[in-house]
Design an enzyme around this catalytic site. Structure first.
Site, PDB file in Angstrom:
ATOM      1  N   CYS A 196       0.837  -1.196   0.000  1.00  0.00           N
ATOM      2  CA  CYS A 196       0.000   0.000   0.000  1.00  0.00           C
ATOM      3  C   CYS A 196       0.881   1.259   0.000  1.00  0.00           C
ATOM      4  CB  CYS A 196      -0.906  -0.006   1.232  1.00  0.00           C
ATOM      5  SG  CYS A 196      -2.032   1.411   1.290  1.00  0.00           S
ATOM      6  N   CYS A 216      -0.117   4.674   7.026  1.00  0.00           N
ATOM      7  CA  CYS A 216      -0.834   4.481   8.293  1.00  0.00           C
ATOM      8  C   CYS A 216       0.035   3.676   9.265  1.00  0.00           C
ATOM      9  CB  CYS A 216      -2.152   3.761   8.047  1.00  0.00           C
ATOM     10  SG  CYS A 216      -3.181   4.543   6.776  1.00  0.00           S
ATOM     11  N   CYS A 231      -0.632  -0.097  10.332  1.00  0.00           N
ATOM     12  CA  CYS A 231      -0.954  -1.078   9.304  1.00  0.00           C
ATOM     13  C   CYS A 231       0.248  -1.894   8.851  1.00  0.00           C
ATOM     14  CB  CYS A 231      -1.574  -0.365   8.108  1.00  0.00           C
ATOM     15  SG  CYS A 231      -2.146  -1.492   6.829  1.00  0.00           S
ATOM     16  N   CYS A 256     -17.126  -9.117   3.811  1.00  0.00           N
ATOM     17  CA  CYS A 256     -16.442  -7.835   3.685  1.00  0.00           C
ATOM     18  C   CYS A 256     -15.279  -7.986   2.707  1.00  0.00           C
ATOM     19  CB  CYS A 256     -15.924  -7.376   5.041  1.00  0.00           C
ATOM     20  SG  CYS A 256     -17.247  -7.117   6.243  1.00  0.00           S
ATOM     21  N   CYS A 293     -20.166  -6.036   1.877  1.00  0.00           N
ATOM     22  CA  CYS A 293     -19.613  -4.722   2.226  1.00  0.00           C
ATOM     23  C   CYS A 293     -18.278  -4.568   1.524  1.00  0.00           C
ATOM     24  CB  CYS A 293     -19.435  -4.627   3.739  1.00  0.00           C
ATOM     25  SG  CYS A 293     -18.641  -3.087   4.292  1.00  0.00           S
ATOM     26  N   CYS A 340     -20.423   2.059   7.249  1.00  0.00           N
ATOM     27  CA  CYS A 340     -19.744   1.387   8.353  1.00  0.00           C
ATOM     28  C   CYS A 340     -18.467   2.154   8.642  1.00  0.00           C
ATOM     29  CB  CYS A 340     -19.434  -0.056   7.951  1.00  0.00           C
ATOM     30  SG  CYS A 340     -18.356  -0.925   9.102  1.00  0.00           S
ATOM     31  N   ARG A 372     -19.442  -3.729  16.378  1.00  0.00           N
ATOM     32  CA  ARG A 372     -18.739  -4.960  16.026  1.00  0.00           C
ATOM     33  C   ARG A 372     -17.369  -5.011  16.697  1.00  0.00           C
ATOM     34  NH1 ARG A 372     -17.472  -5.215  10.022  1.00  0.00           N
ATOM     35  NH2 ARG A 372     -19.736  -5.254   9.919  1.00  0.00           N
TER      36      ARG A 372
END
Length: 420
Positions: free
Chosen positions: A65, A69, A72, A109, A142, A202, A272
């Site tokens: 990526c 972040c 991550c 998801c 999702c 979400c 969740r």
């Protein structure tokens, strides 16, 4: 406690607590913890009964990526030894999803690392959504693909997507300390785009990154204002090779207080438990079911969860039941006409919490916390032992449990059967 009686009354009326009340929940003592859980449990049962919604993560594209972040494992510059692969084909993703659905998952998801999807990526994911929906009546899908451009949310909705996940992760004041390649406002904008397209929004948070109680309250109140249908609560998984590898700030008791605070602030929303529950809640996971009404089943994006069969046994032993596709997750007042139309607050009725985002390794901008997104599968793998099952590897009970952090080596992107 007067505080808890007040919070229960407010939760049953869908009235927002004050900031001082939310902070007070986080400041309660361990001696009062069971009272806090019991009080928040009354609110949870009022709106969601004893049902637990199961969600299943499919990591469509792992690693590499361009975003930075700090939490991550898939970030730019990550040294974490995770699986790296490019886009799964629709039939591969559908096969991966089938394992979770067979284990009782109600929502799939679909997560992909990266800043955000290209139009070609949206086409790929749209084909995958159609492949999963074909022959799986009642299953929710999702998407969690990062920052959305104009028109992309509408295209995903047209393809059959029910929800879109994009987490705020932390407070606006501290966001720049965690990520520099995009902004807090970028994330808010994507949640608004999902709402506007009629997708169930979400959006959640990651706890354990060194934030203060005030930061946690700030992000949860910001989420309440955004009015998502589901709020995934991730607990940071400190992956070796990431900037936050040494951030072991959570105890099972603190995790329970955080979940209780979220339930009081967002009483009628799907809460969740996402990434990191096995690492930080550990043997206290059953208590957390009295606060949250949704979990990920099995593995996560880049890390392993506990065995899917163990998840199902835990739910049954705690006196809860798995929510079927024939049940609408959200309370009636949050469901639009026909069950899946945009309601007043925006979103889609039966959708769980679209929390493809998780707490520890995340999926770049899209995930926000790999732990939750890392949850791959459902119930079944009898031999699947979750992370850190060897007693000789266990660390001290009062110290960092690095033995519980295990990189996913099965399921999507591998030739091995998933933990489902």
């Amino acid at each position: 406690m007067d505080l808890l009686n007040t919070l229960v009354d407010k939760g049953l009326r869908r009235e927002t607590p004050t900031r001082a009340e939310a902070l007070a929940v986080l400041g309660t003592s361990d001696d009062d913890l069971l009272d806090v859980v019991a009080a928040a449990g009354k609110v949870r049962r009022h709106w969601f009964g004893r049902r637990v919604k199961l969600n299943y993560l499919v990591n469509l594209k792992s690693g590499l990526c361009p975003e930075d972040c700090s939490y991550c494992s898939q970030r730019l510059g990550s040294k974490a030894d995770i699986l790296k692969y490019t886009w799964l084909k629709p039939d591969q993703a559908s096969q991966a999803a089938a394992a979770g659905l067979a284990g009782g998952a109600k929502r799939v998801c679909l997560v992909a690392s990266g800043r955000g999807p290209t139009d070609r990526d949206v086409d790929r994911v749209s084909d995958t959504i159609r492949a999963i929906k074909e022959g799986n009546e009642g299953v929710e899908v999702c998407a969690c693909l990062g920052l959305l451009s104009e028109g992309q949310a509408e295209r995903l909705r047209e393809a059959g997507a029910d929800a879109y996940n994009h987490n705020l992760n932390t407070s606006e004041a501290t966001y720049g300390d965690i990520t520099t390649t995009h902004t807090y406002a970028d994330r808010v904008d994507t949640v608004h785009k999902a709402h506007a397209a009629g997708l169930s929004a979400c959006s959640g948070l990651i706890a354990g990154m060194g934030e203060s109680d005030a930061d946690l309250v700030d992000v949860v109140f910001a989420l309440r204002e955004l009015d998502p249908d589901s709020v995934p609560v991730n607990f940071l998984i400190p992956f070796e090779g990431t900037p936050l590898a040494k951030e072991w700030n959570l105890s099972p008791q603190r995790c329970l207080r955080i979940l209780a605070m979220v339930r009081f602030v967002c009483p009628d929303v799907e809460v969740r438990i996402a990434g990191g529950r096995e690492v930080h809640l550990r043997t206290m996971q059953p208590l957390a079911l009295h606060l949250a009404n949704s979990i990920f089943l099995g593995d996560y994006l880049t890390s392993e969860g506990q065995a899917g069969r163990a998840d199902l046994e835990m739910i049954a032993d705690a006196g809860f039941e798995v929510e079927g596709t024939d049940r609408v997750t959200l309370p009636e007042h949050r469901v639009g006409v026909g069950g899946c139309g945009p309601h007043e607050g925006g979103g889609c009725g039966p959708h769980e919490s679209g929390g493809c985002g998780s707490a520890s390794s995340g999926a770049g901008v899209c995930g926000g916390a790999e732990a939750s997104l890392d949850t791959g599968t459902g119930a079944g793998a009898e031999g699947a032992s979750g992370p850190g099952t060897a007693a000789e590897e266990a660390g001290p009970a009062d110290g960092p449990r690095t033995d519980l952090v295990a990189v996913r080596r099965r399921g999507a992107g591998t030739d091995l059967a998933p933990n489902a």
